[in-house]
Design a protein around this motif. Structure first.
Motif, PDB file in Angstrom:
ATOM      1  N   ILE A   1      -0.806 -20.252   5.613  1.00 37.42           N
ATOM      2  CA  ILE A   1      -1.271 -19.238   6.561  1.00 37.42           C
ATOM      3  C   ILE A   1      -2.282 -18.297   5.929  1.00 37.42           C
ATOM      4  CG2 ILE A   1       0.875 -19.299   7.884  1.00 37.42           C
ATOM      5  CD1 ILE A   1       1.614 -16.625   6.490  1.00 37.42           C
ATOM      6  N   LEU A   2      -2.458 -18.412   4.611  1.00 42.01           N
ATOM      7  CA  LEU A   2      -3.371 -17.515   3.909  1.00 42.01           C
ATOM      8  C   LEU A   2      -4.799 -18.063   3.999  1.00 42.01           C
ATOM      9  CD1 LEU A   2      -3.508 -14.882   2.373  1.00 42.01           C
ATOM     10  CD2 LEU A   2      -3.159 -16.148   0.246  1.00 42.01           C
ATOM     11  N   ARG A   3      -5.458 -17.744   5.113  1.00 46.09           N
ATOM     12  CA  ARG A   3      -6.810 -18.226   5.364  1.00 46.09           C
ATOM     13  C   ARG A   3      -7.692 -17.091   5.879  1.00 46.09           C
ATOM     14  NH1 ARG A   3      -6.298 -24.133   8.369  1.00 46.09           N
ATOM     15  NH2 ARG A   3      -4.989 -25.140   6.791  1.00 46.09           N
ATOM     16  N   SER A   4      -8.994 -17.343   5.807  1.00 50.74           N
ATOM     17  CA  SER A   4      -9.943 -16.345   6.313  1.00 50.74           C
ATOM     18  C   SER A   4     -11.171 -17.025   6.904  1.00 50.74           C
ATOM     19  CB  SER A   4     -10.363 -15.408   5.174  1.00 50.74           C
ATOM     20  OG  SER A   4     -10.935 -16.148   4.104  1.00 50.74           O
ATOM     21  N   ASN A   5     -10.972 -18.184   7.510  1.00 48.98           N
ATOM     22  CA  ASN A   5     -12.094 -18.953   8.081  1.00 48.98           C
ATOM     23  C   ASN A   5     -12.313 -18.593   9.543  1.00 48.98           C
ATOM     24  OD1 ASN A   5      -9.613 -20.126   8.658  1.00 48.98           O
ATOM     25  ND2 ASN A   5     -10.432 -22.204   8.781  1.00 48.98           N
ATOM     26  N   PHE A   6     -12.350 -17.296   9.823  1.00 49.66           N
ATOM     27  CA  PHE A   6     -12.554 -16.798  11.178  1.00 49.66           C
ATOM     28  C   PHE A   6     -13.180 -15.411  11.079  1.00 49.66           C
ATOM     29  CE2 PHE A   6      -8.234 -16.285   9.618  1.00 49.66           C
ATOM     30  CZ  PHE A   6      -8.082 -14.910   9.616  1.00 49.66           C
TER      31      PHE A   6
ATOM     32  N   ILE B   1     -21.254   4.548  -1.470  1.00 48.46           N
ATOM     33  CA  ILE B   1     -19.977   4.230  -0.837  1.00 48.46           C
ATOM     34  C   ILE B   1     -19.311   5.518  -0.351  1.00 48.46           C
ATOM     35  CG2 ILE B   1     -17.634   3.418  -1.350  1.00 48.46           C
ATOM     36  CD1 ILE B   1     -18.925   1.276  -3.128  1.00 48.46           C
ATOM     37  N   GLU B   2     -18.653   5.427   0.794  1.00 42.93           N
ATOM     38  CA  GLU B   2     -18.023   6.602   1.385  1.00 42.93           C
ATOM     39  C   GLU B   2     -16.503   6.495   1.449  1.00 42.93           C
ATOM     40  OE1 GLU B   2     -19.825   7.012   5.200  1.00 42.93           O
ATOM     41  OE2 GLU B   2     -21.838   7.466   4.380  1.00 42.93           O
ATOM     42  N   ASN B   3     -15.965   5.267   1.452  1.00 44.10           N
ATOM     43  CA  ASN B   3     -14.528   5.102   1.618  1.00 44.10           C
ATOM     44  C   ASN B   3     -13.962   4.237   0.492  1.00 44.10           C
ATOM     45  OD1 ASN B   3     -11.928   3.912   2.617  1.00 44.10           O
ATOM     46  ND2 ASN B   3     -12.396   5.240   4.351  1.00 44.10           N
ATOM     47  N   VAL B   4     -12.931   4.739  -0.180  1.00 44.77           N
ATOM     48  CA  VAL B   4     -12.360   4.021  -1.318  1.00 44.77           C
ATOM     49  C   VAL B   4     -10.894   3.655  -1.133  1.00 44.77           C
ATOM     50  CG1 VAL B   4     -13.943   5.189  -2.893  1.00 44.77           C
ATOM     51  CG2 VAL B   4     -11.643   6.126  -2.556  1.00 44.77           C
ATOM     52  N   ASP B   5     -10.243   4.212  -0.100  1.00 45.69           N
ATOM     53  CA  ASP B   5      -8.795   4.052  -0.020  1.00 45.69           C
ATOM     54  C   ASP B   5      -8.311   3.168   1.116  1.00 45.69           C
ATOM     55  OD1 ASP B   5      -9.389   5.735   2.054  1.00 45.69           O
ATOM     56  OD2 ASP B   5      -8.031   7.352   1.439  1.00 45.69           O
ATOM     57  N   ARG B   6      -9.205   2.657   1.936  1.00 45.06           N
ATOM     58  CA  ARG B   6      -8.802   1.684   2.953  1.00 45.06           C
ATOM     59  C   ARG B   6      -9.935   0.691   3.185  1.00 45.06           C
ATOM     60  NH1 ARG B   6     -10.725   3.130   8.115  1.00 45.06           N
ATOM     61  NH2 ARG B   6     -11.589   5.236   8.239  1.00 45.06           N
ATOM     62  N   GLY B   7      -9.562  -0.461   3.738  1.00 48.97           N
ATOM     63  CA  GLY B   7     -10.547  -1.493   3.970  1.00 48.97           C
ATOM     64  C   GLY B   7     -11.361  -1.261   5.223  1.00 48.97           C
ATOM     65  N   CYS B   8     -12.438  -2.003   5.348  1.00 53.04           N
ATOM     66  CA  CYS B   8     -13.309  -1.910   6.522  1.00 53.04           C
ATOM     67  C   CYS B   8     -12.674  -2.587   7.732  1.00 53.04           C
ATOM     68  CB  CYS B   8     -14.651  -2.562   6.194  1.00 53.04           C
ATOM     69  SG  CYS B   8     -15.725  -2.867   7.611  1.00 53.04           S
ATOM     70  N   CYS B   9     -11.974  -3.701   7.514  1.00 52.99           N
ATOM     71  CA  CYS B   9     -11.463  -4.491   8.622  1.00 52.99           C
ATOM     72  C   CYS B   9     -10.198  -3.890   9.224  1.00 52.99           C
ATOM     73  CB  CYS B   9     -11.174  -5.909   8.163  1.00 52.99           C
ATOM     74  SG  CYS B   9     -10.737  -7.002   9.528  1.00 52.99           S
ATOM     75  N   ALA B  10     -10.164  -3.792  10.556  1.00 51.79           N
ATOM     76  CA  ALA B  10      -9.032  -3.219  11.302  1.00 51.79           C
ATOM     77  C   ALA B  10      -8.775  -1.798  10.808  1.00 51.79           C
ATOM     78  CB  ALA B  10      -7.814  -4.126  11.191  1.00 51.79           C
ATOM     79  N   THR B  11      -7.517  -1.408  10.626  1.00 56.02           N
ATOM     80  CA  THR B  11      -7.252  -0.053  10.117  1.00 56.02           C
ATOM     81  C   THR B  11      -7.520   0.036   8.628  1.00 56.02           C
ATOM     82  OG1 THR B  11      -4.920  -0.422   9.540  1.00 56.02           O
ATOM     83  CG2 THR B  11      -5.418   0.202  11.830  1.00 56.02           C
ATOM     84  N   GLY B  12      -7.584  -1.165   7.976  1.00 53.82           N
ATOM     85  CA  GLY B  12      -7.869  -1.194   6.546  1.00 53.82           C
ATOM     86  C   GLY B  12      -6.715  -0.797   5.663  1.00 53.82           C
ATOM     87  N   ARG B  13      -5.540  -0.655   6.235  1.00 51.43           N
ATOM     88  CA  ARG B  13      -4.401  -0.163   5.456  1.00 51.43           C
ATOM     89  C   ARG B  13      -3.418  -1.269   5.064  1.00 51.43           C
ATOM     90  NH1 ARG B  13      -5.087   5.061   5.170  1.00 51.43           N
ATOM     91  NH2 ARG B  13      -6.094   6.212   6.861  1.00 51.43           N
TER      92      ARG B  13
ATOM     93  N   GLU C   1      -3.890  -4.782   6.777  1.00 52.20           N
ATOM     94  CA  GLU C   1      -4.345  -6.051   7.348  1.00 52.20           C
ATOM     95  C   GLU C   1      -5.125  -6.902   6.350  1.00 52.20           C
ATOM     96  OE1 GLU C   1      -4.522  -2.917  10.677  1.00 52.20           O
ATOM     97  OE2 GLU C   1      -5.182  -3.075   8.586  1.00 52.20           O
ATOM     98  N   MET C   2      -4.813  -8.177   6.341  1.00 49.30           N
ATOM     99  CA  MET C   2      -5.629  -9.185   5.684  1.00 49.30           C
ATOM    100  C   MET C   2      -5.276 -10.520   6.297  1.00 49.30           C
ATOM    101  SD  MET C   2      -4.353 -10.030   1.804  1.00 49.30           S
ATOM    102  CE  MET C   2      -2.610 -10.322   1.638  1.00 49.30           C
ATOM    103  N   GLY C   3      -6.123 -11.534   6.096  1.00 49.08           N
ATOM    104  CA  GLY C   3      -5.871 -12.820   6.720  1.00 49.08           C
ATOM    105  C   GLY C   3      -5.886 -12.695   8.232  1.00 49.08           C
ATOM    106  N   TYR C   4      -4.885 -13.323   8.894  1.00 54.98           N
ATOM    107  CA  TYR C   4      -4.868 -13.352  10.352  1.00 54.98           C
ATOM    108  C   TYR C   4      -4.676 -11.978  10.995  1.00 54.98           C
ATOM    109  CZ  TYR C   4      -4.871 -18.445  10.339  1.00 54.98           C
ATOM    110  OH  TYR C   4      -5.240 -19.756  10.180  1.00 54.98           O
TER     111      TYR C   4
ATOM    112  N   GLU D   1     -11.125 -10.198  15.017  1.00 51.33           N
ATOM    113  CA  GLU D   1     -12.180  -9.550  15.802  1.00 51.33           C
ATOM    114  C   GLU D   1     -11.650  -8.665  16.924  1.00 51.33           C
ATOM    115  OE1 GLU D   1     -16.366 -11.484  16.035  1.00 51.33           O
ATOM    116  OE2 GLU D   1     -14.919 -12.967  16.725  1.00 51.33           O
ATOM    117  N   LEU D   2     -10.366  -8.735  17.188  1.00 52.89           N
ATOM    118  CA  LEU D   2      -9.812  -7.961  18.297  1.00 52.89           C
ATOM    119  C   LEU D   2      -9.603  -6.493  17.950  1.00 52.89           C
ATOM    120  CD1 LEU D   2      -7.155 -10.511  19.650  1.00 52.89           C
ATOM    121  CD2 LEU D   2      -9.502 -10.130  20.434  1.00 52.89           C
ATOM    122  N   SER D   3      -9.616  -6.182  16.669  1.00 53.94           N
ATOM    123  CA  SER D   3      -9.374  -4.787  16.283  1.00 53.94           C
ATOM    124  C   SER D   3     -10.566  -3.902  16.622  1.00 53.94           C
ATOM    125  CB  SER D   3      -9.090  -4.681  14.786  1.00 53.94           C
ATOM    126  OG  SER D   3      -9.002  -3.313  14.411  1.00 53.94           O
ATOM    127  N   PRO D   4     -10.334  -2.798  17.299  1.00 50.67           N
ATOM    128  CA  PRO D   4     -11.438  -1.881  17.631  1.00 50.67           C
ATOM    129  C   PRO D   4     -11.789  -0.941  16.473  1.00 50.67           C
ATOM    130  CG  PRO D   4      -9.400  -1.035  18.548  1.00 50.67           C
ATOM    131  CD  PRO D   4      -9.059  -2.370  17.917  1.00 50.67           C
TER     132      PRO D   4
END
Length: 348
Positions: free
Chosen positions: A45-50, A286-298, A300-303, A307-310
């Motif tokens: 399940i550890l994929r990122s091809n999307f 760089i402006e942000n060091v403590d969370r990721g860009c994707c989704a909430t960044g806290r 989330e990774m992989g699935y 793209e559904l995250s606002p």
């Protein structure tokens, strides 16, 4: 990655190309920090091809890289005058003709400890070595024995592994390693596994090797999130484990270089580099060091990063991390630059 970084990188490539000898290939072993798509072909399940993975990649295409764009080995390959991408060995779109100039055996989620790869059913390190053996045979059929041995002997090897052994194995109590070993004992256990691996690829012909030390693993957003009760800062316990491992890795490198004729094994220091970016983000735009860009960044990774995250940020170049675990393309470029200027410098 923003336009200024692209210009800087192209300038850097031009400077290196003028001074670099002919390095025939970049060969990669390790985990998600360097996996260019092998996990797409295994039952995990550890994929990122999307999307949004790969949204800043060529054509905005997700490839299985755990990033918004390219990884450090891709940048290193281009800087050495080789193709701008290091293909995944299991990717059916590539052939031995492509692999003759670069190949990646890495698998996201794997570790030096075989038990680590079992957590998410990914490719263990010993299997990466088996793929390398198969690759050598295919290369001999394609290029002839003499040329194949030249490629294997003159290639530069990028190894990045060890983070998952601590964060997905030891500290999560999944395999019982926490009960079997103290942190220091587990470091020693991993160093023994690293030695076995390095000796294996040495006897298969590898000579010019860069082994990436562990980064500040306690500072990835996922660990900061779990550290919320302590203010959400870096988890010093994990960073201390990484520093201790890095010291022992450097000692191992010294021992192997002293005993294996012709071995040019070097240490790539990313720990201090990553901490410097985190402590001085404005120096890198760089402006942000403590969370990721994707989704909430806290967390989330992989699935969970889709793209559904606002909440996904519009500009990943302003972040250290793309998801809760992995760096952005911009930081991968910075780490590639560090590697080229340290562990790979004598080969350029």
């Amino acid at each position: 990655m923003g336009i200024p970084v692209i210009f800087l990188f192209l300038y850097y490539v031009a400077c290196l190309a003028a001074a670099s000898p002919n390095i025939p290939a970049v060969i990669v072993f390790g985990d998600s920090t360097v996996d260019t798509g092998n996990n797409n072909q295994v039952g995990t399940i550890l994929r990122s091809n999307f999307r949004p993975y790969g949204r800043d990649f060529f054509g905005g295409r997700p490839t299985g890289r755990f990033c918004n764009g390219r990884l450090a080995p891709d940048f290193i390959s281009q800087a050495l005058g080789l193709p701008p991408l290091v293909p995944a060995y299991l990717d059916p779109e590539y052939s031995i003709e492509d692999f003759a100039k670069g190949v990646c055996f890495a698998s996201a989620g794997t570790g030096l400890d075989n038990a680590t790869s079992d957590v998410l059913s990914v490719i263990p390190l010993w299997k990466e070595v088996e793929y390398f053996k198969e690759y050598r045979r295919r290369l001999q059929r394609y290029a002839g024995k003499a040329e194949a041995m030249r490629i294997v002997g003159e290639a530069v090897y990028i190894i990045s592994i060890g983070t998952n052994d601590f964060l997905e194995n030891y500290y999560l109590l999944v395999t019982g390693r926490f009960l079997q070993f103290t942190v220091e004992e587990y470091q020693d256990f991993l160093i023994d596994r690293a030695e076995e691996f390095l000796r294996a690829i040495y006897w298969l012909g590898a000579r010019k090797i860069s082994f990436t030390g562990l980064g500040a693993i306690g500072c990835v957003p996922l660990e900061r999130t779990t550290n919320a009760l302590a203010g959400g800062g870096c988890v010093e316990q994990y960073n201390k484990a990484a520093r201790g491992f890095n010291v022992k890795l450097q000692e191992l490198i010294g021992r192997l270089c002293a005993t294996l004729p012709g071995l040019r094994l070097r240490y790539a220091p990313v720990y201090d580099g990553l901490l410097h970016i985190i402590a001085n983000p404005s120096s890198y735009g760089i402006e942000n060091v403590d969370r990721g860009c994707c989704a909430t960044g806290r967390f989330e990774m992989g699935y969970l990063c889709d793209e559904l995250s606002p909440f996904t940020c519009p500009d990943a170049s302003k972040y250290v991390f793309w998801d809760s675990f992995h760096p952005t393309e911009k930081v991968n470029w910075l780490m590639a630059k560090t590697t080229l200027e340290t562990s790979l410098a004598e080969f350029i």
